[in-house]
Design a protein around this motif. Structure first.
Motif, short mmCIF file in Angstrom:
data_model
loop_
_atom_site.label_atom_id
_atom_site.label_comp_id
_atom_site.label_asym_id
_atom_site.label_seq_id
_atom_site.Cartn_x
_atom_site.Cartn_y
_atom_site.Cartn_z
N MET A 332 0.83 -1.21 0.00
CA MET A 332 0.00 0.00 0.00
C MET A 332 0.86 1.26 0.00
SD MET A 332 -3.21 -0.80 2.51
CE MET A 332 -4.23 -2.27 2.31
N VAL A 333 1.98 1.22 0.72
CA VAL A 333 2.87 2.38 0.76
C VAL A 333 3.45 2.65 -0.63
CG1 VAL A 333 4.98 3.34 1.75
CG2 VAL A 333 3.43 2.00 3.20
N VAL A 334 3.95 1.59 -1.28
CA VAL A 334 4.53 1.75 -2.61
C VAL A 334 3.47 2.21 -3.61
CG1 VAL A 334 5.71 0.57 -4.51
CG2 VAL A 334 6.31 0.04 -2.15
N TYR A 335 2.27 1.65 -3.53
CA TYR A 335 1.17 2.03 -4.42
C TYR A 335 0.91 3.54 -4.29
CZ TYR A 335 -3.44 1.74 -6.72
OH TYR A 335 -4.50 1.90 -7.58
N ALA A 336 0.86 4.04 -3.06
CA ALA A 336 0.61 5.47 -2.84
C ALA A 336 1.78 6.32 -3.32
CB ALA A 336 0.34 5.73 -1.36
N GLN A 337 3.02 5.86 -3.08
CA GLN A 337 4.18 6.61 -3.53
C GLN A 337 4.24 6.72 -5.05
OE1 GLN A 337 7.40 4.48 -1.65
NE2 GLN A 337 7.40 5.80 0.15
N GLU A 338 3.81 5.68 -5.74
CA GLU A 338 3.83 5.71 -7.20
C GLU A 338 2.68 6.54 -7.77
OE1 GLU A 338 4.12 1.60 -8.31
OE2 GLU A 338 6.29 1.57 -8.00
N LEU A 339 1.65 6.76 -6.98
CA LEU A 339 0.61 7.71 -7.38
C LEU A 339 1.16 9.13 -7.39
CD1 LEU A 339 -2.54 6.47 -5.38
CD2 LEU A 339 -2.31 6.52 -7.87
N MET A 340 2.00 9.45 -6.41
CA MET A 340 2.55 10.80 -6.25
C MET A 340 4.05 10.70 -6.04
SD MET A 340 -0.19 12.74 -6.43
CE MET A 340 0.23 14.31 -5.69
N PRO A 341 4.82 10.43 -7.08
CA PRO A 341 6.26 10.14 -6.91
C PRO A 341 7.09 11.30 -6.43
CG PRO A 341 5.67 10.30 -9.24
CD PRO A 341 4.39 10.29 -8.48
N GLY A 342 6.59 12.50 -6.49
CA GLY A 342 7.34 13.64 -5.96
C GLY A 342 7.02 13.94 -4.52
N LYS A 343 6.15 13.11 -3.90
CA LYS A 343 5.74 13.35 -2.51
C LYS A 343 5.90 12.06 -1.71
CE LYS A 343 2.51 17.06 -3.66
NZ LYS A 343 1.15 17.62 -3.51
N ILE A 344 7.13 11.56 -1.68
CA ILE A 344 7.42 10.28 -1.05
C ILE A 344 7.09 10.30 0.44
CG2 ILE A 344 9.21 8.56 -0.60
CD1 ILE A 344 8.37 8.97 -3.56
N GLY A 345 7.57 11.32 1.15
CA GLY A 345 7.32 11.41 2.58
C GLY A 345 5.86 11.62 2.90
N THR A 346 5.19 12.45 2.11
CA THR A 346 3.77 12.72 2.34
C THR A 346 2.94 11.45 2.19
OG1 THR A 346 4.05 14.97 1.50
CG2 THR A 346 1.80 14.11 1.61
N MET A 347 3.19 10.70 1.12
CA MET A 347 2.42 9.48 0.89
C MET A 347 2.71 8.41 1.93
SD MET A 347 0.34 9.95 -1.63
CE MET A 347 0.15 11.59 -0.92
N SER A 348 3.97 8.29 2.31
CA SER A 348 4.31 7.33 3.36
C SER A 348 3.66 7.73 4.68
CB SER A 348 5.83 7.26 3.53
OG SER A 348 6.16 6.44 4.63
N GLY A 349 3.75 9.04 5.00
CA GLY A 349 3.13 9.52 6.23
C GLY A 349 1.63 9.33 6.22
N LEU A 350 1.02 9.52 5.06
CA LEU A 350 -0.42 9.36 4.95
C LEU A 350 -0.84 7.92 5.19
CD1 LEU A 350 -3.24 10.46 4.18
CD2 LEU A 350 -2.70 9.89 1.81
N ILE A 351 -0.21 6.97 4.48
CA ILE A 351 -0.65 5.57 4.54
C ILE A 351 -0.23 4.91 5.85
CG2 ILE A 351 -0.51 3.32 3.45
CD1 ILE A 351 -2.16 5.42 1.94
N VAL A 352 1.05 5.05 6.23
CA VAL A 352 1.50 4.43 7.48
C VAL A 352 0.90 5.15 8.68
CG1 VAL A 352 3.50 3.79 8.87
CG2 VAL A 352 3.63 3.67 6.38
N GLY A 353 0.89 6.49 8.61
CA GLY A 353 0.27 7.24 9.69
C GLY A 353 -1.20 6.93 9.83
N LEU A 354 -1.86 6.76 8.70
CA LEU A 354 -3.27 6.41 8.72
C LEU A 354 -3.49 5.05 9.38
CD1 LEU A 354 -6.05 7.41 7.70
CD2 LEU A 354 -5.69 5.99 5.69
N ALA A 355 -2.57 4.12 9.12
CA ALA A 355 -2.69 2.80 9.75
C ALA A 355 -2.64 2.92 11.27
CB ALA A 355 -1.58 1.88 9.25
N PHE A 356 -1.71 3.76 11.77
CA PHE A 356 -1.63 3.99 13.20
C PHE A 356 -2.89 4.68 13.72
CE2 PHE A 356 3.09 3.82 12.58
CZ PHE A 356 3.31 2.72 13.40
N GLY A 357 -3.34 5.70 12.97
CA GLY A 357 -4.51 6.45 13.40
C GLY A 357 -5.76 5.61 13.45
N MET A 358 -5.98 4.82 12.40
CA MET A 358 -7.13 3.94 12.38
C MET A 358 -7.04 2.90 13.50
SD MET A 358 -9.30 4.84 10.16
CE MET A 358 -9.50 5.80 8.65
N GLY A 359 -5.82 2.39 13.73
CA GLY A 359 -5.64 1.45 14.83
C GLY A 359 -5.95 2.10 16.17
#
Length: 399
Positions: A332-359
């Motif tokens: 899921m992290v790679v999928y999001a990063q490839e959607l927005m390849p110039g925003k690597i940190g943002t996409m990682s923070g969104l997906i991984v951070g979201l996993a923590f937040g939802m948890g």
């Protein structure tokens, strides 16, 4: 010559061959970082007995930890996409070191929350920046690189029941402070990684602009991200139900001790780490969308039958569930990063951070639900969450 020697030595490899030395060190640091986080839910049975905390309070502790992590991760990612800060990695882990050291001596519920916040800050800094380092070291194997990075974190979480059985049960709450040694080791390694990271900033992809053909916020990208959010919700809530509360179910239904119940959680988490590792290479070959979809749908029948199984069968099934469910974590992290390849940190923070937040939300919601309608009933309701992964079929194709 070491692959960490100079940026020139790596310039021809950045776009081709993974830099395995960096990825392995990064995975070790991820293991140590997430081990510190894993101490907190591992302490739940101890805190319930020593401080008399109820399920709602335990859920609130998990909520604070995960919400601090999840809310700050996208913020860190957005900022460092503009201005990368390599040495933020060891600084963040230093906060976690202070938090875990204090956790062993916290005398009350409120002081526990204070030190949990520090651990959450450290994790929020580590994850988006660690994912960026993995991207830089990936070469042409992004799925594999993220798997190496993420498997460290999932293995760290898998150590929680082992820590409960062999450290926290015999030593009690004070045993948590022992893990400050792990935090110190992570800080030392991260100074080394930060030095390499600084030398590689020239290879970061350019931030997307307005030109045709570059990544932009369009309807397809927004749809993909919304669907990913929903899928992360389903996976994270079910993972939260298992990792935070299934031990109590095993104790109640099977008459096991705290130490014995941890074997079930360990089986779920350690096979989840294995699934995380293999999910990336499988997605590199068969497609990210396919792995995301099947990871939840194949988990669904196992989750539904789990509450009705005898102890041995439940152990086997929960191990298989961890393997299948977590195979999509790094994907899921790679999928999001490839959607927005110039925003690597943002996409990682969104997906991984979201996993923590939802948890986090899941932890407190499930805790309240257990206090309201009962443990057994809550686990039955939670077993249907993976079925929501059916929406993955509506994700855009990888290409």
């Amino acid at each position: 010559m070491s692959t960490l020697a100079t940026p020139n030595a790596l310039s021809s490899k950045v776009t081709q061959n993974p830099t395995y030395k960096v990825l392995i060190f990064l995975g070790i640091c991820h293991l140590l970082n997430d081990t510190l986080q894993a101490i907190i839910p591992a302490m739940f049975p101890i805190l319930e007995a020593s401080l008399g905390l109820n399920f709602t309070q335990l859920g609130l502790i998990a909520f604070v930890l995960n919400m601090v992590s999840s809310c700050l991760q996208p913020v860190v990612g957005i900022y460092t996409d503009k201005s990368p800060l390599p040495y933020l990695l060891p600084v963040g882990l230093s906060l976690s070191l202070i938090g875990v050291l204090g956790l062993g001596f916290a005398p009350s519920f409120l002081t526990i929350l204070l030190f949990v916040v520090l651990i959450g800050f450290g994790s929020a800094v580590f994850h988006p920046e660690g994912s960026r380092v993995a991207y830089l070291a990936a070469g042409n194997r992004r799925g594999l690189a993220q798997s190496i990075y993420q498997v460290g974190g999932n293995t760290g979480h898998a150590l929680a029941p082992v820590m409960t059985a062999f450290v926290l049960v015999p030593l009690g709450q004070k045993g948590a402070s022992i893990f400050s040694i792990a935090a110190l080791l992570a800080v030392v390694i991260l100074f080394y990684i930060a030095k390499w990271y600084k030398s590689q900033l020239v290879y970061l992809p350019p931030r997307p602009g307005k030109k045709k053909g570059q990544s932009e916020w369009n309807k397809e990208i927004i749809l993909a991200l919304v669907l990913l959010v929903f899928i992360v919700f389903a996976r994270s809530w079910y993972s939260s139900a298992i990792s935070n509360f299934y031990a109590f179910y095993v104790i109640s239904e099977y008459g096991m001790t705290i130490a014995q119940s941890q074997a079930y959680i360990f089986a779920f988490l350690i096979t989840g780490a294995v699934g995380t590792f293999f999910g990336g290479p499988v997605a590199d070959r068969f497609g990210r969308k396919n792995v995301i979809a099947y990871s939840l749908l194949l988990t669904t029948p196992m989750a539904i039958i789990l509450p009705y199984l005898p102890p041995f069968a439940a152990f086997i099934v929960i191990a298989l569930m961890g393997l299948v469910l977590m195979s999509s974590f790094s994907v899921m992290v790679v999928y999001a990063q490839e959607l927005m390849p110039g925003k690597i940190g943002t996409m990682s923070g969104l997906i991984v951070g979201l996993a923590f937040g939802m948890g986090a939300i899941g932890s407190i919601a499930l805790g309240v639900l257990i206090d309201t309608i009962g443990l057994n009933e809550t686990m039955l309701i939670a077993s249907f969450l993976p079925a929501l992964g059916v929406v993955a079929y509506f994700l855009p194709k990888d290409k």
